[in-house]
Write a protein that holds these residues in place. Structure first.
Motif, PDB file in Angstrom:
ATOM      1  N   ILE A   1       0.867  -1.171   0.000  1.00 36.92           N
ATOM      2  CA  ILE A   1       0.000   0.000   0.000  1.00 36.92           C
ATOM      3  C   ILE A   1       0.903   1.219   0.000  1.00 36.92           C
ATOM      4  CG2 ILE A   1      -1.810   1.281   1.194  1.00 36.92           C
ATOM      5  CD1 ILE A   1      -2.706  -1.224   2.508  1.00 36.92           C
ATOM      6  N   SER A   2       0.674   2.110  -0.936  1.00 38.23           N
ATOM      7  CA  SER A   2       1.469   3.333  -0.988  1.00 38.23           C
ATOM      8  C   SER A   2       0.555   4.518  -0.763  1.00 38.23           C
ATOM      9  CB  SER A   2       2.143   3.445  -2.360  1.00 38.23           C
ATOM     10  OG  SER A   2       2.634   4.761  -2.522  1.00 38.23           O
ATOM     11  N   ASP A   3       1.020   5.508   0.008  1.00 32.86           N
ATOM     12  CA  ASP A   3       0.243   6.737   0.139  1.00 32.86           C
ATOM     13  C   ASP A   3       0.921   7.865  -0.634  1.00 32.86           C
ATOM     14  OD1 ASP A   3       2.386   6.941   1.797  1.00 32.86           O
ATOM     15  OD2 ASP A   3       1.303   7.722   3.527  1.00 32.86           O
ATOM     16  N   GLY A   4       1.746   7.509  -1.589  1.00 33.65           N
ATOM     17  CA  GLY A   4       2.411   8.508  -2.418  1.00 33.65           C
ATOM     18  C   GLY A   4       3.749   8.939  -1.871  1.00 33.65           C
ATOM     19  N   ALA A   5       4.226   8.250  -0.833  1.00 29.40           N
ATOM     20  CA  ALA A   5       5.477   8.655  -0.200  1.00 29.40           C
ATOM     21  C   ALA A   5       6.650   7.875  -0.784  1.00 29.40           C
ATOM     22  CB  ALA A   5       5.391   8.422   1.303  1.00 29.40           C
ATOM     23  N   ASN A   6       7.854   8.186  -0.269  1.00 27.06           N
ATOM     24  CA  ASN A   6       9.047   7.478  -0.715  1.00 27.06           C
ATOM     25  C   ASN A   6       9.247   6.173   0.044  1.00 27.06           C
ATOM     26  OD1 ASN A   6       9.506   8.839   1.662  1.00 27.06           O
ATOM     27  ND2 ASN A   6      11.657   9.245   1.215  1.00 27.06           N
ATOM     28  N   LYS A   7       8.373   5.918   1.028  1.00 25.40           N
ATOM     29  CA  LYS A   7       8.424   4.651   1.762  1.00 25.40           C
ATOM     30  C   LYS A   7       7.081   3.967   1.598  1.00 25.40           C
ATOM     31  CE  LYS A   7      11.142   6.716   5.477  1.00 25.40           C
ATOM     32  NZ  LYS A   7      11.136   7.025   6.911  1.00 25.40           N
TER      33      LYS A   7
END
Lengths: 234, 417
Positions: free
Chosen positions: B366-372
């Motif tokens: 799951i990505s929230d648009g961050a670099n992690k």
């Protein structure tokens, strides 16, 4: 025989209607959000009906949405002072009467149909209850047993109707639910051998939490939907 | 006569047949098992939480350490999930290299499994034979990545570098004379592809050797035939995948049914079992080694004929070449950004699964648009298999527990994560 995702999506829409809400996907996957009271009937129908026949539950996964979409790189306030590597975390002490934000915890189920060769993802939010609780799908798919124990262990999500809800991955006597976003990465206690007492002793951690690379969210316009259809350099 | 009471026995976590750190609480009635309660988590390292605290690329190495006998397949799934979210596709040559190394990894894993499984139930020679061939495949890992196990070779957008033109060679020492070293190095004179080609030529003969020792062996059959029979319905219900599912007679292989990379171009067969016992799963895995060998051979032939890039040319994700940074400002900026901050992955979620040697290995990202990554969930095949061990061993003798642990091909790096 392989059915396409759109065929499956139309079958699910026709069968469950307003019970399920489709999640838009950027990479060709099919996902639905449903209310936790609908979980067991929908899961049973997905397993048993020939249109779906999801014989396998591949995975059950807890998710904590506490810090979703927030970044650690506080550019505006840190411009004058420089960036600190330590990100401050306050200890979280939960009260029995505390409730959670409505969409804080979710349980995600990955289903696989061998007959139709297709996958689907279901997501159930636990709501405001403390501790969070969802119905168990062990009776629908037996493989859920350990996956639900894992989600309980790591996120503290209870599964109503689970035959044997014990911790599974953490140590005997562990306190807390380590994969919650308010649980520090370095943990709360550390273990050492105490030569005076002649046994292993627990003490509060002495490591200061550090963030070597801060989490940062950048709006990358390459992924903006209206730019992706070829009008990029327009 | 005194009545024999049922009693509880502790098996492991420090037991050579526990394949790592499995602790089993067995309720016995005489020699017969009434109930088994596995305690896992003794190797839990919170890989998922660690991955959530680092930029995407820094976690590839953690994936090697999950199932530490099939390293590159773990990486593959993680890298595929990132690529799915980023919407990038690696160059064709990189896809062939990945398929080739996936199959090398499958052979590595099955050799480890065969050796350990044999050793557990009394076939010492198997262990020595299997490690002889594993050594050669480890050399392929070393040639391509510099390490023999934890390769970190697959990267989002391709593979780290192209196949090398030379193989690492043995050096003479106190224990190895020049003459023996020359004999060992004879096969290592050419490029990596020559070496792998020579390996695929000799490997079917090696599998014949293993089969001569085991397949019709009376002791082997006594220990495996009709042990831990799983019906296809139960196998599906219990979440079995990979050889465990195929051993029960369900023809399901992600490489064929939901092909990723260039598997749809490969010519190979899917072996399935009939009875669903330990012996069938043994036969399935041995046949898989032969099929993997076929796939490796096809990849070698294609890779020889088709040179090309092995990494996409998108410096928002892939670091630019060192030489470009010397006089190109933009490359320098890209390099700096990639190594201080990493790349941001568009918000969304993806599940990427590969046909891992042990079963379906999936990464849910799951990505929230961050670099992690916001959440990484590792779906390990061994976790689902081990959860069924109680059902598989009930009614069997204590010694059969060892055969069942062996047949499940359990590695605690992936079960405990």
């Amino acid at each position: 025989m392989r059915i396409s995702l759109e065929t499956l999506a139309s079958r699910i829409d026709a069968r469950f209607g307003a019970k399920v809400e489709r999640v838009p996907s950027t990479c060709g996957e099919l996902g639905y959000i449903l209310a936790k009271n609908d979980l067991i009937p929908v899961a049973t129908a997905l397993r048993d009906e020939d249109d779906f026949s999801f014989e396998q539950l591949i995975d059950v996964c807890g998710v904590d949405y506490l810090t979703y979409g927030t970044d650690e790189w506080t550019t505006t306030s840190a411009t004058g002072s420089g960036f600190s590597r330590g990100v401050e975390r306050r200890p979280v002490i939960l009260d029995e009467s505390d409730t959670f934000a409505d969409r804080r915890f979710a349980v995600v189920y990955h289903l696989l149909s061998i007959r139709n060769n297709v996958r689907v993802r279901l997501r159930v939010y636990t709501g405001t209850e403390n501790p969070p609780i969802v119905p168990s799908v062990v009776d629908v798919w037996n493989s859920a047993n350990w996956f639900e124990r894992e989600a309980f262990d790591l996120f503290g999500i209870l599964f109503d109707g689970h035959p044997d809800l014990r911790r599974i991955l953490t140590d005997y006597g562990f306190i807390g639910h380590p994969f919650r976003k308010d649980f520090p990465l370095s943990g709360n206690v550390e273990v050492r051998y105490d030569p005076e007492k002649g046994r292993v002793a627990y003490q509060p951690v002495t490591i200061e939490p550090r963030t070597l690379v801060p989490k940062v969210i950048r709006d990358d316009n390459r992924y903006a939907p209206d730019l992706k259809d070829g009008s990029k350099n327009g | 006569m005194a009545e024999i009471q049922s009693y509880t026995m502790n098996f492991g976590p420090q037991h050579p047949a526990a394949h790592g750190v499995l602790r089993l609480i067995l309720e016995m009635e005489g020699e017969v098992i009434q109930r088994a309660d596995p305690h896992v988590g003794l190797l839990h390292r919170a890989t998922e939480k660690l991955a959530e605290s680092k930029p995407y690329s820094q976690s590839i190495g953690y994936m090697d350490r999950l199932d530490y006998v099939s390293m590159m397949c773990n990486e593959h799934s993680y890298v595929l999930a990132i690529e799915k979210l980023l919407g990038i596709v690696p160059p064709l040559r990189a896809q062939y290299i990945r398929v080739m190394f996936d199959e090398i990894t499958r052979v590595l894993n099955h050799l480890m499994w065969l050796g350990a499984h044999g050793l557990d139930i009394g076939a010492m020679t198997m262990f020595l034979y299997c490690f002889r061939e594993r050594e050669d495949l480890m050399d392929c890992y070393e040639a391509v990545s510099g390490t023999r196990m934890h390769a970190t070779y697959y990267r989002p957008g391709g593979v780290f570098r192209d196949l090398p033109d030379s193989m690492p060679k043995y050096q003479p020492s106190k224990w190895r004379s020049q003459k023996r070293v020359d004999a060992l190095n004879a096969i290592r004179e050419g490029s990596l592809l020559d070496f792998i080609d020579a390996f695929t030529a000799k490997f079917p003969g090696c599998v014949d050797q293993y089969e001569t020792l085991l397949t019709d062996n009376r002791i082997w059959k006594q220990r495996t035939v009709n042990i831990a029979v799983v019906s296809p319905e139960r196998a599906l219900q219990l979440g079995f995948t990979g050889p465990m599912l195929r051993g029960s007679g369900v023809e399901w292989d992600l490489r064929r049914k939901q092909p990723y990379e260039v598997y749809e171009r490969m010519d190979f067969d899917i072996p399935v079992g009939v009875n669903g016992d330990c012996y069938d799963r043994y036969l399935v895995r041995v046949e898989e080694m032969r099929q993997s060998n076929r796939i490796i051979k096809q990849c070698v032939d294609w890779l020889r004929a088709n040179p090309g890039p092995v990494m996409i040319d998108d410096h928002k994700v892939v670091a630019p070449a060192r030489i470009e940074m010397k006089d190109d400002m933009e490359s320098l900026i890209h390099h700096f950004k990639l190594f201080t901050e990493g790349y941001c992955v568009p918000a969304g979620e993806a599940y990427a699964a590969v046909e891992h040697p042990k079963g379906e290995f999936g990464i849910y990202l799951i990505s929230d648009g961050a670099n992690k990554p916001y959440r990484v969930k590792i779906r390990a095949a061994g976790f689902a298999h081990l959860s069924a061990i109680s059902e598989m061993v009930v009614g069997h003798m204590l010694a059969d527990v060892v055969a069942v642990i062996g047949t499940q091909d359990i590695v605690f790096g992936e079960v405990d994560r």
